[in-house]
Scaffold this motif. Sequence first.
Motif, mmCIF file in Angstrom:
data_model
loop_
_atom_site.group_PDB
_atom_site.id
_atom_site.type_symbol
_atom_site.label_atom_id
_atom_site.label_comp_id
_atom_site.label_asym_id
_atom_site.label_seq_id
_atom_site.Cartn_x
_atom_site.Cartn_y
_atom_site.Cartn_z
ATOM 1 N N ARG A 43 27.270 23.010 88.622
ATOM 2 C CA ARG A 43 28.632 23.748 88.875
ATOM 3 C C ARG A 43 28.107 25.381 88.537
ATOM 4 N NH1 ARG A 43 33.598 21.855 89.576
ATOM 5 N NH2 ARG A 43 33.827 19.551 89.677
ATOM 6 N N ALA A 44 27.396 25.486 87.470
ATOM 7 C CA ALA A 44 26.849 26.862 86.902
ATOM 8 C C ALA A 44 26.015 27.369 88.181
ATOM 9 C CB ALA A 44 26.093 26.504 85.873
ATOM 10 N N VAL A 45 24.965 26.438 88.618
ATOM 11 C CA VAL A 45 24.091 27.196 89.393
ATOM 12 C C VAL A 45 24.902 27.586 91.042
ATOM 13 C CG1 VAL A 45 22.273 26.639 90.963
ATOM 14 C CG2 VAL A 45 22.176 25.858 88.692
ATOM 15 N N THR A 46 26.002 26.753 91.243
ATOM 16 C CA THR A 46 26.683 27.022 92.144
ATOM 17 C C THR A 46 27.670 28.244 92.153
ATOM 18 O OG1 THR A 46 27.037 24.700 92.593
ATOM 19 C CG2 THR A 46 28.634 25.827 93.715
ATOM 20 N N LEU A 47 28.165 28.496 90.860
ATOM 21 C CA LEU A 47 28.845 29.666 90.531
ATOM 22 C C LEU A 47 28.054 30.935 90.845
ATOM 23 C CD1 LEU A 47 31.323 31.104 89.369
ATOM 24 C CD2 LEU A 47 30.505 31.008 87.339
ATOM 25 N N ASP A 76 23.183 27.075 79.455
ATOM 26 C CA ASP A 76 23.328 26.546 77.975
ATOM 27 C C ASP A 76 24.624 26.172 77.661
ATOM 28 O OD1 ASP A 76 22.195 25.701 75.553
ATOM 29 O OD2 ASP A 76 21.236 27.754 75.166
ATOM 30 N N PHE A 77 24.648 25.345 76.392
ATOM 31 C CA PHE A 77 25.963 24.868 76.350
ATOM 32 C C PHE A 77 26.144 25.393 74.795
ATOM 33 C CE2 PHE A 77 24.674 21.970 79.181
ATOM 34 C CZ PHE A 77 25.619 21.709 80.238
ATOM 35 N N ALA A 78 27.534 26.060 74.688
ATOM 36 C CA ALA A 78 27.884 26.501 73.046
ATOM 37 C C ALA A 78 29.041 25.668 72.559
ATOM 38 C CB ALA A 78 28.523 27.872 73.478
ATOM 39 N N HIS A 86 31.212 24.504 75.725
ATOM 40 C CA HIS A 86 31.438 25.289 76.844
ATOM 41 C C HIS A 86 30.072 25.707 77.777
ATOM 42 C CE1 HIS A 86 35.625 27.153 75.796
ATOM 43 N NE2 HIS A 86 35.691 25.942 76.059
ATOM 44 N N THR A 87 30.000 25.698 78.828
ATOM 45 C CA THR A 87 28.993 25.988 79.596
ATOM 46 C C THR A 87 28.768 27.600 79.542
ATOM 47 O OG1 THR A 87 29.670 24.132 80.934
ATOM 48 C CG2 THR A 87 27.852 25.504 81.788
ATOM 49 N N VAL A 88 27.387 27.988 79.238
ATOM 50 C CA VAL A 88 27.136 29.338 79.295
ATOM 51 C C VAL A 88 26.167 29.585 80.216
ATOM 52 C CG1 VAL A 88 26.262 31.092 77.810
ATOM 53 C CG2 VAL A 88 27.803 29.499 76.885
ATOM 54 N N LEU A 89 26.629 30.703 81.335
ATOM 55 C CA LEU A 89 25.540 31.210 82.490
ATOM 56 C C LEU A 89 25.201 32.361 82.112
ATOM 57 C CD1 LEU A 89 24.293 30.657 85.218
ATOM 58 C CD2 LEU A 89 26.625 31.672 85.964
ATOM 59 N N ASP A 93 30.308 32.854 79.010
ATOM 60 C CA ASP A 93 31.141 31.598 78.854
ATOM 61 C C ASP A 93 31.817 31.506 80.182
ATOM 62 O OD1 ASP A 93 32.943 29.492 78.611
ATOM 63 O OD2 ASP A 93 33.111 29.899 76.599
ATOM 64 N N VAL A 94 31.282 30.531 81.102
ATOM 65 C CA VAL A 94 31.774 30.035 82.487
ATOM 66 C C VAL A 94 32.652 28.811 82.430
ATOM 67 C CG1 VAL A 94 30.339 31.656 83.634
ATOM 68 C CG2 VAL A 94 29.685 29.058 83.263
ATOM 69 N N GLU A 95 32.954 28.318 81.349
ATOM 70 C CA GLU A 95 33.739 26.935 81.414
ATOM 71 C C GLU A 95 34.745 26.815 82.341
ATOM 72 O OE1 GLU A 95 32.207 24.331 79.943
ATOM 73 O OE2 GLU A 95 33.818 23.123 80.646
#
Length: 234
Positions: A43-47, A76-78, A86-89, A93-95
């Motif tokens: 999902r992060a790569v897609t964003l 990364d994950f915080a 939370h997913t970090v791009l 923070d892009v969670e």
Amino acid sequence: MEKGTPKIVIAFDGFSSSGKSTMARALAKRLGYRYIDSGAMYRAVTLYALEHGMIGADGTVDAEALTKTLPEINIDFAVQPDGSQHTVLNGKDVESEIRNIEVSSHVSAVAALPAIRHDLVTKQQAFGKSKGIIMDGRDIGTTVFPDAELKIFVNAPAATRALRRYEELKAKGQQVSYDEILANVEQRDHLDSTRAESPLRRADDAIDLDNSDMTIAQQDAWLDKVVAERLKAL
Ligand code: DC
């Protein structure tokens, strides 16, 4: 968990919105393991691809451009004060953003690209080096950790899963329609299980869990029993 109990790798696979993330996350907390949501990485790569104009209006992904920029995409994950992750791009923070319908609509196309999968699988395998990890996704038991000590394959009918996601997004205040969510779930089921590169597939040695008629407490109890049996058999 008792001191001295060896740490293992637990793989959760299944269709989207099967509830696997919720149960995997809770299990990790009970065991004191690290939890990694591999879908969040896709999902992060897609964003990133959406934000950088690499996905056209017709949904076509510029695979070449995205593959070239992979070294610039840091995921990364915080860990939050409440223990959630939370997913970090690239430091942001892009969670919340990675769960929106736009990302959900394009993520299967991005996740079908071999170069993206190879890159993310390598990163996922690095997370598992020190064991004591629970990862959920589509290919964890088959490709990422084929030697995982415990593999769970979670499933439930598409309508049940769509209703869950609908309620989840509504509770977060997002404007969504059930029909739109169901169409998205069915489309992703199809794309995820028919793509050429490591499609969603139950590992031969996975244990099945159909949680359609189970409460969260029943799922958790079922899992605790399965984990205890596996640890005892080591
Ligand atoms: O679990 P999820 O719905 O957040 O996953 C998002 C998408 O990423 C899903 O459509 C399939 C893809 N995915 C994948 O191909 N491989 C994984 N290990 C995890 C997710």
